[in-house]
Write a protein that holds these residues in place. Structure first.
Motif, PDB file in Angstrom:
ATOM      1  N   GLU A 105       7.549   9.316  -3.783  1.00 27.27           N
ATOM      2  CA  GLU A 105       7.726  10.362  -2.767  1.00 27.27           C
ATOM      3  C   GLU A 105       8.709  11.424  -3.246  1.00 27.27           C
ATOM      4  O   GLU A 105       8.463  12.610  -3.103  1.00 27.27           O
ATOM      5  CB  GLU A 105       8.189   9.759  -1.440  1.00 27.27           C
ATOM      6  CG  GLU A 105       7.115   9.027  -0.676  1.00 27.27           C
ATOM      7  CD  GLU A 105       6.005   9.949  -0.213  1.00 27.27           C
ATOM      8  OE1 GLU A 105       6.282  11.088   0.187  1.00 27.27           O
ATOM      9  OE2 GLU A 105       4.840   9.496  -0.255  1.00 27.27           O
TER      10      GLU A 105
ATOM     11  N   GLU B  31       7.765   3.213  -4.055  1.00 24.99           N
ATOM     12  CA  GLU B  31       7.174   4.177  -3.124  1.00 24.99           C
ATOM     13  C   GLU B  31       8.129   5.350  -2.870  1.00 24.99           C
ATOM     14  O   GLU B  31       7.716   6.513  -2.899  1.00 24.99           O
ATOM     15  CB  GLU B  31       6.811   3.488  -1.809  1.00 24.99           C
ATOM     16  CG  GLU B  31       6.138   4.419  -0.823  1.00 24.99           C
ATOM     17  CD  GLU B  31       5.650   3.686   0.416  1.00 24.99           C
ATOM     18  OE1 GLU B  31       4.662   4.168   1.002  1.00 24.99           O
ATOM     19  OE2 GLU B  31       6.239   2.659   0.796  1.00 24.99           O
TER      20      GLU B  31
ATOM     21  N   ASP C 120      -5.895   9.245  -1.905  1.00 24.95           N
ATOM     22  CA  ASP C 120      -4.438   9.380  -1.941  1.00 24.95           C
ATOM     23  C   ASP C 120      -3.717   8.088  -1.553  1.00 24.95           C
ATOM     24  O   ASP C 120      -2.579   8.112  -1.117  1.00 24.95           O
ATOM     25  CB  ASP C 120      -3.979  10.526  -1.047  1.00 24.95           C
ATOM     26  CG  ASP C 120      -4.205  10.249   0.426  1.00 24.95           C
ATOM     27  OD1 ASP C 120      -4.977   9.322   0.754  1.00 24.95           O
ATOM     28  OD2 ASP C 120      -3.600  10.957   1.253  1.00 24.95           O
ATOM     29  N   ARG C 121      -4.393   6.958  -1.702  1.00 22.46           N
ATOM     30  CA  ARG C 121      -3.778   5.685  -1.315  1.00 22.46           C
ATOM     31  C   ARG C 121      -4.165   4.594  -2.313  1.00 22.46           C
ATOM     32  O   ARG C 121      -5.311   4.464  -2.696  1.00 22.46           O
ATOM     33  CB  ARG C 121      -4.231   5.297   0.087  1.00 22.46           C
ATOM     34  CG  ARG C 121      -3.402   4.233   0.705  1.00 22.46           C
ATOM     35  CD  ARG C 121      -3.377   4.424   2.248  1.00 22.46           C
ATOM     36  NE  ARG C 121      -2.294   3.691   2.821  1.00 22.46           N
ATOM     37  CZ  ARG C 121      -1.035   4.063   2.846  1.00 22.46           C
ATOM     38  NH1 ARG C 121      -0.671   5.194   2.326  1.00 22.46           N
ATOM     39  NH2 ARG C 121      -0.110   3.317   3.396  1.00 22.46           N
TER      40      ARG C 121
ATOM     41  N   ARG D 130       7.253  13.639  -5.895  1.00 18.74           N
ATOM     42  CA  ARG D 130       6.223  14.537  -5.365  1.00 18.74           C
ATOM     43  C   ARG D 130       6.850  15.796  -4.760  1.00 18.74           C
ATOM     44  O   ARG D 130       6.246  16.851  -4.761  1.00 18.74           O
ATOM     45  CB  ARG D 130       5.418  13.787  -4.297  1.00 18.74           C
ATOM     46  CG  ARG D 130       4.190  14.519  -3.844  1.00 18.74           C
ATOM     47  CD  ARG D 130       3.383  13.717  -2.848  1.00 18.74           C
ATOM     48  NE  ARG D 130       2.887  12.503  -3.476  1.00 18.74           N
ATOM     49  CZ  ARG D 130       2.870  11.311  -2.894  1.00 18.74           C
ATOM     50  NH1 ARG D 130       3.324  11.159  -1.687  1.00 18.74           N
ATOM     51  NH2 ARG D 130       2.415  10.259  -3.524  1.00 18.74           N
TER      52      ARG D 130
ATOM     53  N   ARG E  31       1.047   5.632  -0.412  1.00 17.25           N
ATOM     54  CA  ARG E  31       0.349   6.918  -0.431  1.00 17.25           C
ATOM     55  C   ARG E  31       0.638   7.569  -1.772  1.00 17.25           C
ATOM     56  O   ARG E  31       1.691   8.173  -1.997  1.00 17.25           O
ATOM     57  CB  ARG E  31       0.814   7.804   0.727  1.00 17.25           C
ATOM     58  CG  ARG E  31      -0.044   9.071   0.880  1.00 17.25           C
ATOM     59  CD  ARG E  31       0.365   9.903   2.079  1.00 17.25           C
ATOM     60  NE  ARG E  31       1.685  10.488   1.924  1.00 17.25           N
ATOM     61  CZ  ARG E  31       1.953  11.623   1.259  1.00 17.25           C
ATOM     62  NH1 ARG E  31       0.987  12.274   0.664  1.00 17.25           N
ATOM     63  NH2 ARG E  31       3.175  12.083   1.197  1.00 17.25           N
ATOM     64  N   ALA E  32      -0.304   7.387  -2.682  1.00 16.40           N
ATOM     65  CA  ALA E  32      -0.145   7.898  -4.051  1.00 16.40           C
ATOM     66  C   ALA E  32      -1.471   7.746  -4.779  1.00 16.40           C
ATOM     67  O   ALA E  32      -2.369   7.048  -4.315  1.00 16.40           O
ATOM     68  CB  ALA E  32       0.934   7.088  -4.782  1.00 16.40           C
ATOM     69  N   THR E  33      -1.555   8.395  -5.919  1.00 19.21           N
ATOM     70  CA  THR E  33      -2.701   8.193  -6.802  1.00 19.21           C
ATOM     71  C   THR E  33      -2.303   7.154  -7.859  1.00 19.21           C
ATOM     72  O   THR E  33      -1.102   6.916  -8.080  1.00 19.21           O
ATOM     73  CB  THR E  33      -3.101   9.503  -7.509  1.00 19.21           C
ATOM     74  OG1 THR E  33      -2.043   9.867  -8.416  1.00 19.21           O
ATOM     75  CG2 THR E  33      -3.353  10.634  -6.507  1.00 19.21           C
TER      76      THR E  33
ATOM     77  N   SER F 295      -8.205   4.894  -1.565  1.00 16.10           N
ATOM     78  CA  SER F 295      -8.790   6.181  -1.175  1.00 16.10           C
ATOM     79  C   SER F 295      -8.256   7.228  -2.150  1.00 16.10           C
ATOM     80  O   SER F 295      -7.531   6.889  -3.083  1.00 16.10           O
ATOM     81  CB  SER F 295      -8.421   6.541   0.273  1.00 16.10           C
ATOM     82  OG  SER F 295      -7.037   6.821   0.385  1.00 16.10           O
TER      83      SER F 295
ATOM     84  N   GLU G 131       0.862  -1.180   0.000  1.00 21.75           N
ATOM     85  CA  GLU G 131       0.000   0.000   0.000  1.00 21.75           C
ATOM     86  C   GLU G 131       0.895   1.225   0.000  1.00 21.75           C
ATOM     87  O   GLU G 131       1.851   1.311   0.771  1.00 21.75           O
ATOM     88  CB  GLU G 131      -0.932  -0.014   1.210  1.00 21.75           C
ATOM     89  CG  GLU G 131      -1.979  -1.091   1.100  1.00 21.75           C
ATOM     90  CD  GLU G 131      -3.037  -1.034   2.198  1.00 21.75           C
ATOM     91  OE1 GLU G 131      -3.109  -0.023   2.927  1.00 21.75           O
ATOM     92  OE2 GLU G 131      -3.795  -2.012   2.303  1.00 21.75           O
TER      93      GLU G 131
END
Length: 181
Positions: A177, A173, A134-135, A180, A44-46, A132, A42
């Motif tokens: 990051e 990941e 952003d996840r 971003r 945190r990204a689109t 979600s 998992e």
């Protein structure tokens, strides 16, 4: 394409004499393959964040440490190709799944070195599931058909390959990051 590979056919850049021709399988074979290795993470990204990194072939070695080099050798999208170098040996891949930004996969067409000696077929697929705003859950699946009398070798390598995929997803990941920032 450049002229005159084996049998007088045109070959893509990255082709090297002595590459083993692999048996191509369709995308749906990936789920039925006799040997599968899967890693899930998992992030945190689109989905677009993940897709952008996946499609930046030349930068794969920055986050997928098993690769020495990667380059696009034939366009983008379904049917396109790229060449990656693993242990300094070229591997030609053809994209058989291109469902932006949900699923991306390829079949190894030709491989020099150990991969071509022990593997009949190799398909890989990355699936991106939205959790979600952003996840996402990223699943990386490697699907093999080992050559005869190499199944024991793959059982031994399975742990190492699983670890390599988990490390690659952690690298993916970190790359997202860094992109971003």
């Amino acid at each position: 394409m450049r002229d005159r590979g084996r049998h007088g056919r045109k070959v893509p850049p990255g082709y090297a004499p002595g590459m083993a021709v692999m048996t191509r399988q369709p995308a749906d074979w990936t789920d039925r393959a006799p040997l599968k290795i899967r890693a899930v993470r998992e992030i945190r990204a689109t989905p677009d964040d993940v897709w952008d990194v996946l499609c930046d072939h030349e930068r794969w070695p920055e986050w997928f440490s098993a690769l020495d080099k990667a380059e696009e050798t034939g366009g983008a999208g379904l049917g396109s190709t790229r060449t990656v170098w693993f242990a300094k040996k070229p591997i030609l891949e053809e994209f058989i799944v291109w469902d932006e930004p949900r699923s991306w996969g390829f079949s190894v067409v030709e491989a020099e070195g150990p991969l071509g000696l022990v593997t009949e077929t190799l398909n890989e697929r990355v699936d991106i599931q939205v959790l979600s705003d952003d996840r996402v859950r990223v699943t990386y699946l490697m699907a093999f058909q080992p050559k005869p009398r190499t199944s024991l070798l793959f059982r031994v390598l399975k742990r190492q390959l699983s670890r390599s995929l988990r490390q690659a997803l952690a690298g993916l990941e970190r790359r997202i990051e860094a992109h971003r920032v």
